[in-house]
Design an enzyme around this catalytic site. Structure first.
Site, PDB file in Angstrom:
ATOM      1  N   ALA A  43       6.028  -1.867  -3.876  1.00 42.17           N
ATOM      2  CA  ALA A  43       7.502  -1.947  -3.884  1.00 42.17           C
ATOM      3  C   ALA A  43       8.062  -3.176  -4.611  1.00 42.17           C
ATOM      4  O   ALA A  43       9.049  -3.047  -5.355  1.00 42.17           O
ATOM      5  CB  ALA A  43       8.038  -1.872  -2.459  1.00 42.17           C
ATOM      6  N   LYS A 125       4.293   8.678  -7.079  1.00 43.68           N
ATOM      7  CA  LYS A 125       3.322   9.651  -7.577  1.00 43.68           C
ATOM      8  C   LYS A 125       2.048   9.555  -6.761  1.00 43.68           C
ATOM      9  O   LYS A 125       1.786   8.454  -6.262  1.00 43.68           O
ATOM     10  CB  LYS A 125       3.023   9.444  -9.062  1.00 43.68           C
TER      11      LYS A 125
HETATM   12  N1  NDP Z   1       4.049   3.760  -9.618  1.00 42.61           N
HETATM   13  C1  NDP Z   1       3.025   2.946  -9.570  1.00 42.61           C
HETATM   14  O1  NDP Z   1       2.755   2.198 -10.499  1.00 42.61           O
HETATM   15  C2  NDP Z   1       2.217   2.879  -8.339  1.00 42.61           C
HETATM   16  C3  NDP Z   1       2.372   3.836  -7.393  1.00 42.61           C
HETATM   17  N2  NDP Z   1       1.666   3.792  -6.243  1.00 42.61           N
HETATM   18  C4  NDP Z   1       1.874   4.825  -5.240  1.00 42.61           C
HETATM   19  O2  NDP Z   1       2.636   4.254  -4.189  1.00 42.61           O
HETATM   20  C5  NDP Z   1       2.157   4.685  -2.940  1.00 42.61           C
HETATM   21  C6  NDP Z   1       1.777   3.481  -2.110  1.00 42.61           C
HETATM   22  O3  NDP Z   1       0.789   2.730  -2.721  1.00 42.61           O
HETATM   23  P1  NDP Z   1       0.530   1.191  -2.250  1.00 42.61           P
HETATM   24  O4  NDP Z   1       1.791   0.440  -2.355  1.00 42.61           O
HETATM   25  O5  NDP Z   1      -0.633   0.711  -3.001  1.00 42.61           O
HETATM   26  O6  NDP Z   1       0.146   1.446  -0.744  1.00 42.61           O
HETATM   27  P2  NDP Z   1       0.045   0.521   0.550  1.00 42.61           P
HETATM   28  O7  NDP Z   1      -1.373   0.432   0.939  1.00 42.61           O
HETATM   29  O8  NDP Z   1       0.828  -0.713   0.385  1.00 42.61           O
HETATM   30  O9  NDP Z   1       0.739   1.492   1.618  1.00 42.61           O
HETATM   31  C7  NDP Z   1       2.097   1.819   1.533  1.00 42.61           C
HETATM   32  C8  NDP Z   1       2.727   1.840   2.881  1.00 42.61           C
HETATM   33  O10 NDP Z   1       2.233   2.937   3.610  1.00 42.61           O
HETATM   34  C9  NDP Z   1       2.581   2.734   4.964  1.00 42.61           C
HETATM   35  N3  NDP Z   1       1.754   3.530   5.831  1.00 42.61           N
HETATM   36  C10 NDP Z   1       2.226   4.465   6.667  1.00 42.61           C
HETATM   37  N4  NDP Z   1       1.236   5.041   7.335  1.00 42.61           N
HETATM   38  C11 NDP Z   1       0.110   4.474   6.925  1.00 42.61           C
HETATM   39  C12 NDP Z   1      -1.233   4.635   7.285  1.00 42.61           C
HETATM   40  N5  NDP Z   1      -1.614   5.549   8.184  1.00 42.61           N
HETATM   41  N6  NDP Z   1      -2.124   3.854   6.676  1.00 42.61           N
HETATM   42  C13 NDP Z   1      -1.774   2.950   5.754  1.00 42.61           C
HETATM   43  N7  NDP Z   1      -0.487   2.742   5.389  1.00 42.61           N
HETATM   44  C14 NDP Z   1       0.440   3.503   5.969  1.00 42.61           C
HETATM   45  C15 NDP Z   1       2.542   1.234   5.172  1.00 42.61           C
HETATM   46  O11 NDP Z   1       3.841   1.010   5.669  1.00 42.61           O
HETATM   47  P3  NDP Z   1       4.294  -0.080   6.746  1.00 42.61           P
HETATM   48  O12 NDP Z   1       4.748  -1.186   5.882  1.00 42.61           O
HETATM   49  O13 NDP Z   1       5.329   0.656   7.480  1.00 42.61           O
HETATM   50  O14 NDP Z   1       3.112  -0.438   7.586  1.00 42.61           O
HETATM   51  C16 NDP Z   1       2.391   0.648   3.790  1.00 42.61           C
HETATM   52  O15 NDP Z   1       3.296  -0.377   3.551  1.00 42.61           O
HETATM   53  C17 NDP Z   1       1.047   5.675  -3.237  1.00 42.61           C
HETATM   54  O16 NDP Z   1       1.588   6.971  -3.244  1.00 42.61           O
HETATM   55  C18 NDP Z   1       0.579   5.304  -4.626  1.00 42.61           C
HETATM   56  O17 NDP Z   1       0.054   6.394  -5.332  1.00 42.61           O
HETATM   57  C19 NDP Z   1       0.844   2.733  -5.993  1.00 42.61           C
HETATM   58  C20 NDP Z   1       0.639   1.748  -6.912  1.00 42.61           C
HETATM   59  C21 NDP Z   1       1.253   1.793  -8.212  1.00 42.61           C
HETATM   60  O1  LIG Z   2       0.055   4.183  -9.638  1.00 37.69           O
HETATM   61  C1  LIG Z   2      -0.886   3.479  -9.830  1.00 37.69           C
HETATM   62  O2  LIG Z   2      -0.922   2.756 -10.982  1.00 37.69           O
HETATM   63  C2  LIG Z   2      -1.818   1.726 -11.173  1.00 37.69           C
HETATM   64  C3  LIG Z   2      -3.093   1.907 -10.434  1.00 37.69           C
HETATM   65  O3  LIG Z   2      -3.774   0.691 -10.445  1.00 37.69           O
HETATM   66  C4  LIG Z   2      -2.904   2.349  -9.019  1.00 37.69           C
HETATM   67  O4  LIG Z   2      -4.139   2.651  -8.387  1.00 37.69           O
HETATM   68  C5  LIG Z   2      -2.041   3.522  -8.938  1.00 37.69           C
HETATM   69  O5  LIG Z   2      -1.727   3.858  -7.603  1.00 37.69           O
END
Ligand code: NDP
Ligand SMILES: O=C1OC[C@@H](O)[C@H](O)[C@H]1O
Length: 392
Positions: A43, A125
């Site tokens: 985020a 995504k």
């Molecule tokens: N667009 C991009 O460049 C990227 C996109 N993504 C996408 O974003 C999403 C999140 O990725 P990322 O930020 O790395 O994830 P995180 O590991 O930070 O998890 C995201 C949030 O999920 C919540 N959560 C709810 N239930 C669970 C559970 N059972 N176990 C673990 N976490 C839980 C947590 O919220 P809480 O704070 O409430 O505990 C946590 O803050 C994914 O869908 C990923 O594909 C990820 C990285 C890059």
């Molecule tokens: O969305 C993403 O973009 C970058 C990658 O490193 C990550 O795993 C993925 O969730």
């Protein structure tokens, strides 16, 4: 703009005031107020940094499962309010739209709940675990008259769009073969990460694979009809027998009129490339590239995921070789230092405000991407990711 100044400005963007709110009762002016579901790792870079320089977006509240976590996140990243739980974000009257960066397996449930609560959704995504879930989301959004955008941020950047324009211009003839790689060296993604949990919609083909699928479909300009091969390498077969750490897969696209055969797309994604050299201690270089071989030349984009830092668009045609770079749309909207996420946020708020966005990813496109990802899983023998049991 020099590379150093660009890099500095990405993280220290100008912060114009937010769009003023009209004193007229019921007026829809003012920034789109965004609530954040979860204090997610992604985020700060994907939403908060972009919102700082966007007059039309303001992140008003963050909700996390633990109030303390939400408060710590809000303090650290300058979000106005912190609340306990995601429901509290959805019922917040100061929220017009939510950003859903929850684990993939929770995308469906919380997007449907957000739509039910009357909020637009910027959805991370891959949109869902299955194509059926994506279909239901977009049908419900249509019924409610709300915006949902799958956050394929790379496609909003001028670099990806320039490559698309070159390939579609006909300059290089018909597309024959696409090669798309997205990999990360081991150590970046920890073994207990959400990406390695089947119940949360984990797997390399879901995470990085959804990008190489998306860019292959974008450049081929059609939907794949078949997955010719899908070879998974598992992360931890004992603990998670259905979760791929790496997937190599090949799509076959249909032939268009006048074509003898359709193009293929050879894709590789890997969440944890093993090191090399003595004891495997030397890290592998991450790959983030796409190449398009056409009948009269080829074009490629190096670093399609984070092009603002550096990228190159290389073209070989009958006229010779050239290298291009594209950080803005020329006279259009955007700045050299705008990240993919900043371009995407602008499109999202434009759509919410009823303006024409520079680019868009339709519901049909999102469903098509989820179908293609699911085809890979079926072919690999690992099977589809689990459907959410959530019902409205
Ligand atoms: N667009 C991009 O460049 C990227 C996109 N993504 C996408 O974003 C999403 C999140 O990725 P990322 O930020 O790395 O994830 P995180 O590991 O930070 O998890 C995201 C949030 O999920 C919540 N959560 C709810 N239930 C669970 C559970 N059972 N176990 C673990 N976490 C839980 C947590 O919220 P809480 O704070 O409430 O505990 C946590 O803050 C994914 O869908 C990923 O594909 C990820 C990285 C890059
Ligand atoms: O969305 C993403 O973009 C970058 C990658 O490193 C990550 O795993 C993925 O969730």
């Amino acid at each position: 703009m020099s590379i150093l100044l660009r890099a500095w400005t990405i993280f220290h963007p100008p912060t114009p005031g937010k769009t003023p709110i009209s004193p007229e009762p019921g007026s829809k002016t003012g920034p789109v107020r965004i609530g954040l579901l979860g204090a997610a790792n992604i985020a700060p870079i994907a939403l908060l940094l972009s919102a700082r320089s966007c007059p039309d977006a303001e992140v008003t509240v963050v909700g996390a499962r633990s109030l303390q976590k939400a408060q710590a996140f809000a303090k650290r990243h300058g979000v106005g309010r912190a609340v306990q739980g995601y429901e509290a974000v959805l019922s917040d009257p100061e929220v017009d739209a939510v950003y859903n960066p929850l684990p993939n397996g929770l995308h469906y449930e919380w997007t449907m709940k957000a739509l039910q609560a009357g909020k637009h959704v910027l959805l991370e995504k891959p949109a869902t675990n299955t194509p059926g879930e994506a279909e239901r989301i977009f049908a419900f959004a249509k019924e409610k008259g709300l915006v949902v955008l799958e956050a394929f941020h790379y496609q909003f950047h001028p670099a990806a769009q320039r490559l698309h324009a070159i390939v579609s211009s006909g300059e290089l003839g018909r597309v024959q073969k696409i090669t798309a790689h997205l990999t990360a060296p081991s150590g970046f993604i920890k073994p207990d990460d959400i990406r390695f949990q089947y119940a949360l919609g984990g797997g390399a083909a879901m995470d990085m694979g959804c990008y190489v699928t998306s860019i292959s479909r974008y450049l081929a300009g059609r939907e794949p009809v078949e997955v010719i091969k899908a070879e998974p390498v598992l992360q931890d077969p004992g603990r998670e027998p259905l979760v791929d750490r790496r997937m190599e897969f090949t799509y076959l696209f249909p032939a268009l009129e006048g074509e003898e055969r359709g193009p293929t797309a050879e894709c590789v994604c890997d969440l944890s490339l093993p090191g090399w050299g003595p004891g495997g201690l030397l890290p592998r270089w991450p790959e983030m590239s796409v190449r398009v071989l056409c009948e009269a030349g080829e074009a490629g984009l190096n670093n399609f995921v984070m092009p603002v830092f550096f990228h190159s668009i290389s073209v070989r045609s009958a006229k010779g070789r050239r290298t291009e770079r594209a950080f803005t749309f020329g006279k259009g909207e955007g700045e050299q230092w705008w990240t993919t996420y900043r371009y995407q946020l602008q499109a999202f708020v434009d759509k919410v405000k009823g303006r024409e966005p520079q680019h868009w990813i339709t519901g049909e496109d999102t469903v098509g991407n989820m179908r293609a990802v699911q085809m890979v899983y079926e072919k690999s023998g690992l099977g589809a990711r689990p459907e959410s049991d959530f019902e409205l």
